[in-house]
Write a protein that holds these residues in place. Structure first.
Motif, PDB file in Angstrom:
ATOM      1  N   SER A  75     -39.144 -18.090 -25.326  1.00  0.00           N
ATOM      2  CA  SER A  75     -40.022 -19.234 -25.575  1.00  0.00           C
ATOM      3  C   SER A  75     -39.912 -19.645 -27.032  1.00  0.00           C
ATOM      4  O   SER A  75     -39.863 -18.801 -27.929  1.00  0.00           O
ATOM      5  N   ASN A  76     -39.848 -20.963 -27.235  1.00  0.00           N
ATOM      6  CA  ASN A  76     -39.856 -21.475 -28.593  1.00  0.00           C
ATOM      7  C   ASN A  76     -41.268 -21.679 -29.119  1.00  0.00           C
ATOM      8  O   ASN A  76     -41.466 -21.906 -30.303  1.00  0.00           O
ATOM      9  N   ASN A  77     -42.242 -21.599 -28.195  1.00  0.00           N
ATOM     10  CA  ASN A  77     -43.644 -21.779 -28.583  1.00  0.00           C
ATOM     11  C   ASN A  77     -44.274 -20.397 -28.679  1.00  0.00           C
ATOM     12  O   ASN A  77     -44.884 -19.894 -27.739  1.00  0.00           O
ATOM     13  N   VAL A  78     -44.121 -19.755 -29.815  1.00  0.00           N
ATOM     14  CA  VAL A  78     -44.552 -18.372 -30.002  1.00  0.00           C
ATOM     15  C   VAL A  78     -45.949 -18.350 -30.603  1.00  0.00           C
ATOM     16  O   VAL A  78     -46.209 -18.972 -31.627  1.00  0.00           O
ATOM     17  N   LYS A  79     -46.842 -17.597 -29.912  1.00  0.00           N
ATOM     18  CA  LYS A  79     -48.230 -17.505 -30.370  1.00  0.00           C
ATOM     19  C   LYS A  79     -48.546 -16.070 -30.758  1.00  0.00           C
ATOM     20  O   LYS A  79     -47.955 -15.123 -30.230  1.00  0.00           O
ATOM     21  N   GLU A  80     -49.471 -15.953 -31.653  1.00  0.00           N
ATOM     22  CA  GLU A  80     -49.931 -14.629 -32.071  1.00  0.00           C
ATOM     23  C   GLU A  80     -50.424 -13.858 -30.852  1.00  0.00           C
ATOM     24  O   GLU A  80     -51.187 -14.368 -30.026  1.00  0.00           O
ATOM     25  N   GLY A  81     -49.953 -12.626 -30.729  1.00  0.00           N
ATOM     26  CA  GLY A  81     -50.355 -11.791 -29.606  1.00  0.00           C
ATOM     27  C   GLY A  81     -49.439 -11.893 -28.404  1.00  0.00           C
ATOM     28  O   GLY A  81     -49.528 -11.077 -27.481  1.00  0.00           O
ATOM     29  N   ASP A  82     -48.539 -12.913 -28.397  1.00  0.00           N
ATOM     30  CA  ASP A  82     -47.610 -13.051 -27.275  1.00  0.00           C
ATOM     31  C   ASP A  82     -46.531 -11.973 -27.341  1.00  0.00           C
ATOM     32  O   ASP A  82     -46.386 -11.263 -28.339  1.00  0.00           O
ATOM     33  N   SER A  83     -45.753 -11.919 -26.257  1.00  0.00           N
ATOM     34  CA  SER A  83     -44.544 -11.097 -26.228  1.00  0.00           C
ATOM     35  C   SER A  83     -43.360 -12.030 -26.094  1.00  0.00           C
ATOM     36  O   SER A  83     -43.399 -12.991 -25.316  1.00  0.00           O
ATOM     37  N   VAL A  84     -42.291 -11.761 -26.868  1.00  0.00           N
ATOM     38  CA  VAL A  84     -41.113 -12.628 -26.884  1.00  0.00           C
ATOM     39  C   VAL A  84     -39.892 -11.798 -26.497  1.00  0.00           C
ATOM     40  O   VAL A  84     -39.723 -10.677 -26.986  1.00  0.00           O
ATOM     41  N   THR A  85     -39.061 -12.362 -25.634  1.00  0.00           N
ATOM     42  CA  THR A  85     -37.844 -11.673 -25.204  1.00  0.00           C
ATOM     43  C   THR A  85     -36.631 -12.362 -25.830  1.00  0.00           C
ATOM     44  O   THR A  85     -36.445 -13.577 -25.687  1.00  0.00           O
ATOM     45  N   ASN A 133     -46.679  -8.225 -28.895  1.00  0.00           N
ATOM     46  CA  ASN A 133     -47.831  -8.539 -29.749  1.00  0.00           C
ATOM     47  C   ASN A 133     -47.381  -9.201 -31.063  1.00  0.00           C
ATOM     48  O   ASN A 133     -47.538  -8.656 -32.163  1.00  0.00           O
ATOM     49  N   VAL A 134     -46.790 -10.373 -30.914  1.00  0.00           N
ATOM     50  CA  VAL A 134     -46.218 -11.085 -32.065  1.00  0.00           C
ATOM     51  C   VAL A 134     -47.286 -11.387 -33.107  1.00  0.00           C
ATOM     52  O   VAL A 134     -48.401 -11.792 -32.778  1.00  0.00           O
ATOM     53  N   LYS A 135     -46.920 -11.166 -34.391  1.00  0.00           N
ATOM     54  CA  LYS A 135     -47.825 -11.419 -35.516  1.00  0.00           C
ATOM     55  C   LYS A 135     -47.220 -12.515 -36.395  1.00  0.00           C
ATOM     56  O   LYS A 135     -46.015 -12.795 -36.330  1.00  0.00           O
ATOM     57  N   PRO A 136     -48.003 -13.131 -37.264  1.00  0.00           N
ATOM     58  CA  PRO A 136     -47.459 -14.176 -38.138  1.00  0.00           C
ATOM     59  C   PRO A 136     -46.290 -13.689 -38.994  1.00  0.00           C
ATOM     60  O   PRO A 136     -45.361 -14.443 -39.269  1.00  0.00           O
ATOM     61  N   GLU A 137     -46.304 -12.414 -39.382  1.00  0.00           N
ATOM     62  CA  GLU A 137     -45.219 -11.905 -40.211  1.00  0.00           C
ATOM     63  C   GLU A 137     -43.913 -11.736 -39.451  1.00  0.00           C
ATOM     64  O   GLU A 137     -42.866 -11.448 -40.049  1.00  0.00           O
ATOM     65  N   ASP A 138     -43.916 -11.911 -38.122  1.00  0.00           N
ATOM     66  CA  ASP A 138     -42.686 -11.847 -37.351  1.00  0.00           C
ATOM     67  C   ASP A 138     -41.899 -13.157 -37.401  1.00  0.00           C
ATOM     68  O   ASP A 138     -40.803 -13.248 -36.841  1.00  0.00           O
ATOM     69  N   SER A 139     -42.431 -14.151 -38.049  1.00  0.00           N
ATOM     70  CA  SER A 139     -41.687 -15.407 -38.210  1.00  0.00           C
ATOM     71  C   SER A 139     -40.430 -15.169 -39.042  1.00  0.00           C
ATOM     72  O   SER A 139     -40.403 -14.307 -39.929  1.00  0.00           O
ATOM     73  N   GLY A 140     -39.320 -15.918 -38.742  1.00  0.00           N
ATOM     74  CA  GLY A 140     -38.079 -15.764 -39.505  1.00  0.00           C
ATOM     75  C   GLY A 140     -36.874 -16.196 -38.703  1.00  0.00           C
ATOM     76  O   GLY A 140     -36.986 -16.801 -37.628  1.00  0.00           O
ATOM     77  N   GLN A 141     -35.625 -15.868 -39.251  1.00  0.00           N
ATOM     78  CA  GLN A 141     -34.356 -16.255 -38.655  1.00  0.00           C
ATOM     79  C   GLN A 141     -33.740 -15.029 -37.959  1.00  0.00           C
ATOM     80  O   GLN A 141     -33.610 -13.964 -38.562  1.00  0.00           O
ATOM     81  N   SER A 165     -34.845 -19.610 -34.853  1.00  0.00           N
ATOM     82  CA  SER A 165     -35.982 -19.632 -35.775  1.00  0.00           C
ATOM     83  C   SER A 165     -37.270 -19.341 -35.012  1.00  0.00           C
ATOM     84  O   SER A 165     -37.540 -19.960 -33.975  1.00  0.00           O
ATOM     85  N   ILE A 166     -38.084 -18.401 -35.502  1.00  0.00           N
ATOM     86  CA  ILE A 166     -39.363 -18.036 -34.894  1.00  0.00           C
ATOM     87  C   ILE A 166     -40.476 -18.425 -35.863  1.00  0.00           C
ATOM     88  O   ILE A 166     -40.484 -17.991 -37.029  1.00  0.00           O
ATOM     89  N   ASN A 167     -41.406 -19.258 -35.383  1.00  0.00           N
ATOM     90  CA  ASN A 167     -42.573 -19.670 -36.168  1.00  0.00           C
ATOM     91  C   ASN A 167     -43.814 -19.298 -35.371  1.00  0.00           C
ATOM     92  O   ASN A 167     -44.139 -19.923 -34.359  1.00  0.00           O
ATOM     93  N   VAL A 168     -44.557 -18.270 -35.793  1.00  0.00           N
ATOM     94  CA  VAL A 168     -45.701 -17.759 -35.045  1.00  0.00           C
ATOM     95  C   VAL A 168     -46.925 -18.618 -35.340  1.00  0.00           C
ATOM     96  O   VAL A 168     -47.295 -18.833 -36.494  1.00  0.00           O
ATOM     97  N   LYS A 169     -47.562 -19.075 -34.230  1.00  0.00           N
ATOM     98  CA  LYS A 169     -48.792 -19.853 -34.361  1.00  0.00           C
ATOM     99  C   LYS A 169     -49.978 -18.979 -34.020  1.00  0.00           C
ATOM    100  O   LYS A 169     -49.852 -18.011 -33.284  1.00  0.00           O
ATOM    101  N   TYR A 170     -51.197 -19.349 -34.565  1.00  0.00           N
ATOM    102  CA  TYR A 170     -52.382 -18.536 -34.323  1.00  0.00           C
ATOM    103  C   TYR A 170     -53.589 -19.444 -34.110  1.00  0.00           C
ATOM    104  O   TYR A 170     -53.618 -20.614 -34.482  1.00  0.00           O
ATOM    105  N   GLY A 171     -54.608 -18.875 -33.487  1.00  0.00           N
ATOM    106  CA  GLY A 171     -55.797 -19.638 -33.136  1.00  0.00           C
ATOM    107  C   GLY A 171     -56.804 -19.706 -34.265  1.00  0.00           C
ATOM    108  O   GLY A 171     -56.616 -19.152 -35.352  1.00  0.00           O
ATOM    109  N   PRO A 172     -57.958 -20.438 -34.013  1.00  0.00           N
ATOM    110  CA  PRO A 172     -59.006 -20.608 -35.043  1.00  0.00           C
ATOM    111  C   PRO A 172     -59.581 -19.265 -35.487  1.00  0.00           C
ATOM    112  O   PRO A 172     -59.690 -18.325 -34.700  1.00  0.00           O
ATOM    113  N   LYS A 173     -59.995 -19.210 -36.770  1.00  0.00           N
ATOM    114  CA  LYS A 173     -60.589 -17.996 -37.340  1.00  0.00           C
ATOM    115  C   LYS A 173     -61.875 -18.355 -38.074  1.00  0.00           C
ATOM    116  O   LYS A 173     -62.076 -19.501 -38.490  1.00  0.00           O
ATOM    117  N   GLN A 174     -62.784 -17.329 -38.205  1.00  0.00           N
ATOM    118  CA  GLN A 174     -64.039 -17.458 -38.957  1.00  0.00           C
ATOM    119  C   GLN A 174     -64.881 -18.644 -38.447  1.00  0.00           C
ATOM    120  O   GLN A 174     -65.284 -19.529 -39.203  1.00  0.00           O
TER     121      GLN A 174
END
Length: 815
Positions: A268-278, A310-318, A336-345
């Motif tokens: 998936s090109n739409n990578v979200k925080e907490g997802d699993s990517v193959t 359990n993809v995290k924002p720091e997993d973004s990269g080439q 290219s992996i760009n991790v997206k995340y939901g609302p906080k605080q």
């Protein structure tokens, strides 16, 4: 088919009952014989009929022979689908079984084709299919005769020169030969994956086809330098211009080359925080390439496919992969992996002090978000975990709050990636009493206690309570109402008024007082005529409602609806009944509820005309004796009139009008058919006929056959005729002179040499009678005519009396 003559061949025919239009064999061999050349192939077309869902054992035999002792077929097994009978080794690599059988066949024809490749002359023979099912479900097909002929021009690939693996660009050579006696050399055909077959000709510059010949063979040599795209290409050799695929011989080419077409993909090109990517890396190469994965030049995996959990924002990269085998290595494209995340605080901020909120004020709350990627697109508001569908903006606004608006509020923010919840904020609304509840027994027994408790939701809490029974204000002012001993007057509606600083509200409940049934009221006529329709009504007073049942002499449950119907009301049961005699007696109405049971009984008298009228004889039916006939009947009221009738000359005539008919001294004329008619003020009925047959002793007449001849020269026949009931069972003839018994029969013959006086006797159950003597004197002329007339007269009288005797039995005279 070839069979030994000593073994019988059974032809089994199945007649189809519903699945086939006509009778026919269960197994069909479409061609009875075929002729094929050596090294070719043959397909034996076959179908069999399967009538039921079962697993069948299928055996293709070559030259089967039936073993009478073992009750089985033996022969070369060309194909078998069971472990019980194994396939012959010579066919294991050359035979294909072709079928179109579905998972659950039933009542259908199933294909059972057999294909034999690379035919050998020893394959000639008779081929039959054996089908074996459960019980007696066993069949053998008719044979297909196969003849394999010589084929001197079959082709062969020289396996000694075949290299099963060749490196890309290295020279590859392979030879195919046939007999020197053949008219032409073999030819080569190329089968590249995904392309049409291609003949090797001189115009194809990559491939060289060289022909040579020696004393035994004609040889065609194929030479070329393969590329990586030739991997898995099939090389086929066949007789020149041959269209018989069975005569073709094939080899598959294996080409070694460095990795090609290395490609990296991600699930998936739409990578979200907490997802699993193959991550997947594909490539082509021989031998197969090993795969390595890199993130920004750092190796992270050596799997062709691997999963990042359990993809995290720091997993973004080439990311890219590298494929490597002994012939080289190649890098893939970059991902290219760009991790997206939901609302906080996320939290709720009120616009005013919610502690002073009163019913009717405005409530305004804001859902604040500390961060979100991408920005929040939707806001959701909840009160006590129930979504407020009309509130979809960042700020919740309620104009004119009500008590229903109190509760715990929270919001959710959603940016398409994830949803985040805020803290919970409790909102309190001041309001007058609501949701008033009265708790207590709503059904109480007479004499027991009544305890009711009144509660309400109010802010501030209630300050006073007022109780009412129906419309009367009661003295109790607390939230609890208590009555020590309940009477029936305490049933009804109770109301609780609750008051606080905001206002007053009320709630009511109904209280039922339970008491047992009073004595039921049963309405039923005391006296009715049979077949009248009467109403039976049973009423009672009780609470709860009583179950009313009415019972009587007959089981009312079994009376058909054509004679009875019933209707139930509250504490009342009404029955309409078409009365018969059997319904007379005591009727009971029973009322029953949870508090007790009461019943009442009443008598019903059913008036009806006489029934079951019968005649009861008393006395001996013998002449001169007394006999009394009594007329009995069942009636209500008792029968008040009686009439006796006798059948005289085909008509019933009255012979008496009292309950009893007396015969003081019976005579023969009293015999006959009698009936009794009994009546009351309802109607009349008559008895079945009764038959009186007076018994009397024999009345004897003697007849003879004396003629008008003047001289008595012939025997005289005497007949002793007796009229009696019951009929005589003993006759005797006597000589008056010596008192001797001459005969024990009804007939006696007097001879001319025995003139004297004779008489006879007859005996029945009543007694014995004696006839007048009759005199016979030899030569007494005056007897001639008178005796003859006496004989004839006697015969006529005897016939009449015999008929009268018979007519005392009605069935014989059709009375």
């Amino acid at each position: 088919m070839m069979f030994r003559k000593s073994v019988p061949l059974c032809l089994i025919v199945l007649v189809f009952s519903s699945s086939s239009d006509s009778a026919g064999p269960l197994i069909k061999i479409l061609e009875p014989e075929q002729a094929k050349s050596e090294a070719s192939c043959v397909t034996i077309s076959c179908t069999y009929y399967q009538r039921q869902d079962q697993n069948l054992k299928l055996l293709w035999f070559k030259n089967p022979v039936y073993d009478q002792k073992a009750k089985t077929f033996n022969g070369t097994i060309v194909y078998s689908n069971t472990d019980d009978r194994n396939q012959s080794a010579g066919y294991s690599s050359r035979v294909e079984y072709i079928t179109d059988k579905t998972e659950n066949p039933r009542n259908s024809w199933i294909k059972c084709d057999l294909r034999i490749n690379d035919l050998q002359k020893t394959d000639s023979g008779n081929y039959s299919l054996r089908v074996i099912g459960s019980d007696k479900y066993k069949y053998m097909s008719t044979p297909m005769s196969l003849t394999v002929t010589d084929n001197p021009c079959k082709v062969n690939i020289d396996s000694s020169e075949i290299k099963y693996s060749v490196k890309e660009s290295d020279e590859f050579t392979v030879r195919c030969s046939t007999s020197v006696s053949c008219s032409s050399h073999p030819e080569w055909i190329l089968h590249k994956p995904g392309q049409d077959p291609e003949r090797v000709t001189s115009s194809n510059h990559r491939f060289t086809q060289e022909k040579e010949e020696n004393e035994e063979k004609k040889i065609t040599r194929l030479k070329f330098n393969p590329t990586w795209e030739d991997d898995n290409m099939i090389l086929s050799c066949r007789p020149e211009e041959s269209q018989d695929s069975c005569l073709t011989r094939n080899i598959t080419l294996s080409v070694e080359y460095a990795p090609k077409e290395v490609k990296a993909t991600v699930s998936s090109n739409n990578v979200k925080e907490g997802d699993s990517v193959t991550f997947s890396c594909t490539s082509r190469g021989r031998p197969n390439a090993t795969i390595s994965w890199f993130k920004e030049e750092k190796e992270i995996s050596q799997l062709a496919e691997w999963r990042l959990l359990n993809v995290k924002p720091e997993d973004s990269g080439q990311y890219y992969c590298k494929a490597e085998n002994k012939h080289g290595n190649v890098k893939s494209n970059t991902i290219s992996i760009n991790v997206k995340y939901g609302p906080k605080q996320v939290k709720i901020t009120p616009a005013v002090n919610i502690n002073d909120l009163r019913e009717g004020d405005e409530l305004k709350l804001t859902c604040s978000v500390g961060g979100s990627n991408p920005a929040v697109r939707w806001f959701y508001w909840y009160r006590d975990n129930s979504q407020l569908w009309d509130q979809t903006s960042q700020t919740l606004t309620i104009s004119g709050v009500t008590p229903e608006h109190k509760g715990s509020y929270h919001c959710e923010a959603n940016n398409g990636i994830n949803t985040a919840k805020s803290n919970r904020l409790y909102v309190s609304v001041k309001y007058s009493p609501r949701q008033i509840k009265i708790v207590g027994e709503r059904s109480v027994k007479v004499g027991s206690r009544l305890h009711l408790t009144c509660s309400a939701d109010a802010n501030p809490p209630p300050s006073s309570y007022t109780w009412k029974h129906k419309t009367t204000v009661m003295s109790e002012t607390s939230s609890v109402l208590y009555i020590q001993k309940v009477t029936t007057e305490h049933s009804g509606t109770y109301t609780c008024d609750v008051t606080n600083a905001i206002g007053t509200k009320a709630q009511s409940i109904d209280v039922d007082v339970l008491y047992p049934p009073t004595t039921p009221e049963l309405t039923i006529k005391s006296e009715v005529r049979e077949y009248d329709v009467i109403a039976i009504i049973c009423k009672v007073q009780s609470f709860p409602e009583s179950q009313l049942t009415v019972t009587g002499p007959s089981d009312l449950k079994n009376i058909p609806t054509s004679r009875m119907n019933s209707t139930k009301y509250e504490n009342m049961l009404k029955i309409y009944l078409n009365i018969t005699e059997s319904d007379a007696g005591v009727y009971r109405c029973t009322a029953k509820n949870t508090e007790g049971t009461k019943n009442i009984e009443k008598q019903l008298q059913v008036l009806h005309a006489p029934k079951n009228v019968s005649v009861r004889p008393d006395g001996d039916q013998t002449i001169g004796h007394k006999l009394t006939l009594t007329c009995d009947s069942q009636s209500n009221p008792t029968s008040s009139s009686y009439e006796w009738k006798k059948l005289i000359n085909g008509e019933l005539k009255t012979v008496g009008k009292s309950q009893k008919l007396h015969f003081h001294s019976l005579n023969i004329n009293d015999s006959g058919q009698y009936i009794c008619v009994a009546g009351n003020n309802i109607g009349k009925a008559e008895s079945p006929p009764v038959y009186i047959k007076v018994k009397y002793p024999p009345n004897i007449n003697v007849f003879n056959n004396v003629t008008t001849q003047r001289n008595w020269e012939h025997p005289v026949y005497l007949i002793c005729n007796a009229d009696a009931h019951p009929p005589p069972k003993d006759f005797k003839c006597y000589s008056l002179e010596n008192k001797t018994i001459l005969s024990h029969h009804q007939n006696f013959t007097v001879l001319p040499q025995n003139p004297e006086m004779y008489y006879c006797t007859a005996t029945n159950d009543v007694g014995t009678s004696k006839s007048e003597p009759i005199t016979f004197v030899h030569g007494f002329d005056t007897l001639d005519f008178s005796v003859m007339m006496s004989f004839l007269t006697g015969m006529a009288i005897s016939a009449v009396i015999f008929s009268m005797v018979l007519c005392y039995f009605p069935k014989m005279c059709n009375i």
